[in-house]
Write a protein that holds these residues in place. Structure first.
Motif, short mmCIF file in Angstrom:
data_model
loop_
_atom_site.label_atom_id
_atom_site.label_comp_id
_atom_site.label_asym_id
_atom_site.label_seq_id
_atom_site.Cartn_x
_atom_site.Cartn_y
_atom_site.Cartn_z
N VAL A 39 1.16 -1.24 -0.10
CA VAL A 39 0.55 0.04 -0.47
C VAL A 39 1.19 1.28 -0.13
O VAL A 39 1.94 0.97 0.62
N PHE A 40 0.49 2.35 -0.71
CA PHE A 40 0.71 3.50 -0.61
C PHE A 40 0.13 4.35 -0.68
O PHE A 40 -0.86 4.51 -1.05
N PHE A 41 0.36 5.87 0.64
CA PHE A 41 -1.07 6.13 0.94
C PHE A 41 0.12 7.99 1.12
O PHE A 41 1.27 8.10 1.14
N GLY A 42 -0.29 9.11 0.89
CA GLY A 42 -0.51 10.30 0.79
C GLY A 42 -1.12 11.23 0.95
O GLY A 42 -2.05 11.45 0.50
N GLY A 43 -0.96 12.44 1.24
CA GLY A 43 -1.59 13.94 1.15
C GLY A 43 -1.75 14.78 0.54
O GLY A 43 -1.30 14.69 -0.68
N GLU A 44 -2.52 15.42 0.59
CA GLU A 44 -2.57 16.64 -0.81
C GLU A 44 -1.20 17.64 -1.22
O GLU A 44 -0.56 17.52 -0.39
N GLY A 45 -1.21 17.14 -2.09
CA GLY A 45 0.40 18.12 -2.12
C GLY A 45 1.15 16.89 -1.94
O GLY A 45 2.32 17.21 -3.07
N ALA A 46 1.55 15.69 -1.42
CA ALA A 46 2.72 14.91 -1.49
C ALA A 46 2.60 14.19 -2.70
O ALA A 46 2.16 14.31 -4.07
N LYS A 47 4.48 13.80 -3.07
CA LYS A 47 4.85 13.90 -4.63
C LYS A 47 5.58 12.40 -3.93
O LYS A 47 6.39 12.10 -3.21
N VAL A 48 5.40 11.68 -4.91
CA VAL A 48 6.70 10.49 -5.42
C VAL A 48 7.77 11.01 -6.68
O VAL A 48 6.94 10.77 -7.37
N PHE A 49 8.81 10.48 -6.14
CA PHE A 49 9.81 10.39 -6.89
C PHE A 49 9.56 10.07 -8.80
O PHE A 49 9.67 8.97 -8.03
N MET A 50 9.99 10.59 -9.50
CA MET A 50 10.04 10.16 -10.71
C MET A 50 11.02 9.27 -10.17
O MET A 50 12.32 8.57 -10.16
N HIS A 51 10.66 7.67 -10.50
CA HIS A 51 11.38 6.43 -10.75
C HIS A 51 11.04 5.00 -11.00
O HIS A 51 10.00 4.95 -11.78
N TYR A 52 11.49 3.71 -11.65
CA TYR A 52 10.81 2.88 -12.19
C TYR A 52 11.38 1.02 -10.89
O TYR A 52 12.27 2.16 -9.66
N ASP A 53 10.63 0.68 -10.50
CA ASP A 53 10.96 -0.33 -9.40
C ASP A 53 11.99 -1.39 -9.83
O ASP A 53 12.28 -2.17 -10.76
N ILE A 54 12.58 -1.22 -8.58
CA ILE A 54 13.84 -2.18 -8.58
C ILE A 54 13.64 -3.37 -9.10
O ILE A 54 14.85 -4.32 -10.10
N ASP A 55 12.78 -4.13 -8.67
CA ASP A 55 12.63 -5.65 -9.66
C ASP A 55 11.97 -5.48 -11.45
O ASP A 55 11.47 -7.18 -11.56
N PHE A 56 11.40 -4.36 -11.66
CA PHE A 56 10.93 -4.74 -13.48
C PHE A 56 9.43 -5.72 -12.94
O PHE A 56 9.60 -6.33 -13.98
N PRO A 57 8.64 -5.44 -12.17
CA PRO A 57 7.52 -5.50 -12.45
C PRO A 57 6.75 -5.97 -13.25
O PRO A 57 6.52 -4.46 -13.01
N ASN A 58 5.56 -6.29 -13.27
CA ASN A 58 4.29 -5.81 -13.67
C ASN A 58 3.05 -5.59 -12.67
O ASN A 58 3.14 -5.82 -11.45
N ILE A 59 2.47 -4.34 -12.36
CA ILE A 59 2.27 -3.85 -11.43
C ILE A 59 0.64 -2.93 -11.84
O ILE A 59 0.44 -2.90 -12.71
N PHE A 60 -0.47 -3.55 -11.42
CA PHE A 60 -2.04 -3.60 -10.91
C PHE A 60 -1.75 -2.72 -10.05
O PHE A 60 -1.86 -2.66 -9.20
N HIS A 61 -2.05 -1.08 -10.32
CA HIS A 61 -1.82 -0.05 -8.88
C HIS A 61 -3.55 0.18 -8.25
O HIS A 61 -3.79 1.33 -9.65
N ILE A 62 -4.14 0.08 -7.19
CA ILE A 62 -4.83 0.66 -7.37
C ILE A 62 -5.94 1.44 -6.34
O ILE A 62 -5.30 1.20 -5.37
#
Length: 289
Positions: free
Chosen positions: A132-155
Motif C-alpha cells: 500500500v501507498f498513502f499520501g496527503g494533498e500535494g504529496a509527491k513520489v519521485f520519478m522512478h521505476y521499480d527495482i525488480d521490473f514488476p508488472n503492477i496493478f495499481h488500484i
C-alpha cells in the motif's frame, strides 16, 4: 518550445477479460487504466480512512517526506514512523508531504485480504506482496521505476491521484542516477527546467488521474511519478518480470546494486550522491552532442 511536457493520456477501458488484457496491454507492454474491475470487491465499499483507523489504527507505519536522498539512510529507509491512526489524522487536517511507501499492510492486518480478489488477467501475481501507498494533498513520489521490473496493478482508493508514466524507451533521456532507479532529484516533473535538463525535451510522458476503484496497469520498467491531488491511498499488486532481460536486471538490482549503493553511501557519504548527480547529467547530455 513550451516549458511543460506534452502529455499523452493513458487509454481508459472498462472491465477487461483475461484475453483482452494479455493481447492488447500485457504482450505489447502498454499501460492502461481499467475501470469497473473491482466493484465486486468488498474493499470497493469498505476501504476508506475511517475503516483503516478501526482495523489498523494501532499499527506502526513507515513514513517518507519530500527531502532528497540522505546518504546516512539505506535505500527505502523511512524518515519517520507513527501509528496509522495518527497519520490519518494528519492526512485529514490538510496538505502534507508525508507518505507511506511500500508497506505490506495486509500482512499486519490479514483480515483485509477477505475484502479483495486477485485479478484473473493472465499474469501470476505475488500474493505475499500486496503493498500500500498513502499520501496527503500535494504529496509527491519521485520519478522512478521499480527495482525488480514488476508488472503492477495499481488500484486507488479515496480521492484523486495524478500518475505520470514514461516508457523504458526514454530511459536514456531521464537523467537516471548511476546505481539507482531514480532520475536526478532536482527535476520537477510538474515544471521541468529544459535549460538545465535539455534531454527531457525528448521524453514522451503519459498521464492519467485515478479516482476511487480505478486500476492502472504499469508494465515492466516503466517510470512513474505520482502526485496526490487529495488525501488517498493505493494498493499495488505485482508480478515478477515476464521478460528474461528484465528478470535478470531485477535480480541484479536486488542482490548486488542496491547493496553496493548502500556501501558507497557509508564509505563516501554526500560525495557519493554528488558524484551520482553530476554523472547523471554528464552521461545524459552527452547523448545530445
Amino acid at each position: 518550445m513550451e516549458p511543460y511536457f506534452q502529455y499523452t493520456e493513458i487509454e481508459r477501458v472498462e472491465k477487461l477479460t483475461r484475453q483482452e488484457f494479455l493481447e492488447k496491454y500485457y504482450r505489447p507492454q502498454k499501460p492502461v487504466v481499467i475501470t469497473n474491475q473491482i466493484e465486486d470487491w468488498p474493499a470497493f465499499e469498505k476501504w476508506n480512512f475511517g475503516f483503516l483507523k478501526e482495523v489498523a489504527g494501532d499499527k506502526t507505519v513507515p513514513l517518507y517526506d519530500s527531502r532528497k536522498t540522505d546518504y546516512t539512510k539505506k535505500v527505502n529507509e523511512p524518515d519517520y514512523t507513527m501509528t496509522m491512526s495518527r497519520y490519518i489524522d494528519i492526512l485529514e487536517k490538510g496538505p502534507t508531504d508525508l507518505r507511506i511507501f511500500l508497506y505490506n499492510l495486509l500482512k499486519d492486518v490479514p483480515s483485509m485480504k477477505a475484502d479483495m480478489k486477485w485479478p484473473e488477467l493472465g499474469i501470476r501475481l505475488l500474493k505475499n506482496l500486496p503493498l500500500v501507498f498513502f499520501g496527503g494533498e500535494g504529496a509527491k513520489v519521485f520519478m522512478h521505476y521499480d527495482i525488480d521490473f514488476p508488472n503492477i496493478f495499481h488500484i486507488h482508493f479515496e480521492g484523486r491521484k495524478q500518475c505520470v508514466l514514461v516508457s523504458p524507451d526514454d530511459t536514456k533521456y531521464m537523467y537516471r542516477l548511476p546505481y539507482s532507479w531514480l532520475c536526478h532529484e532536482d527535476i520537477d516533473f510538474d515544471n521541468p527546467d529544459f535549460e538545465k535538463f535539455p534531454a527531457l525535451r525528448r521524453v514522451k510522458p503519459f498521464i492519467t488521474h485515478l479516482s476511487h476503484g480505478e486500476m492502472l496497469y504499469m508494465p515492466e520498467g516503466w517510470w512513474h511519478y505520482m502526485k496526490y491531488e487529495t488525501p488517498g491511498f493505493s494498493l499495488s499488486l505485482r508480478s515478477l518480470a515476464g521478460r528474461p532481460r528484465h528478470l535478470l536486471k531485477g535480480l541484479l538490482n536486488v542482490a548486488v546494486i542496491r547493496h553496493y549503493d548502500n556501501w558507497m553511501r557509508r564509505r563516501k557519504g554526500q560525495a557519493w550522491l554528488d558524484y551520482k548527480d553530476a554523472e547523471a547529467i554528464r552521461r545524459t547530455n552527452a547523448l545530445l552532442e
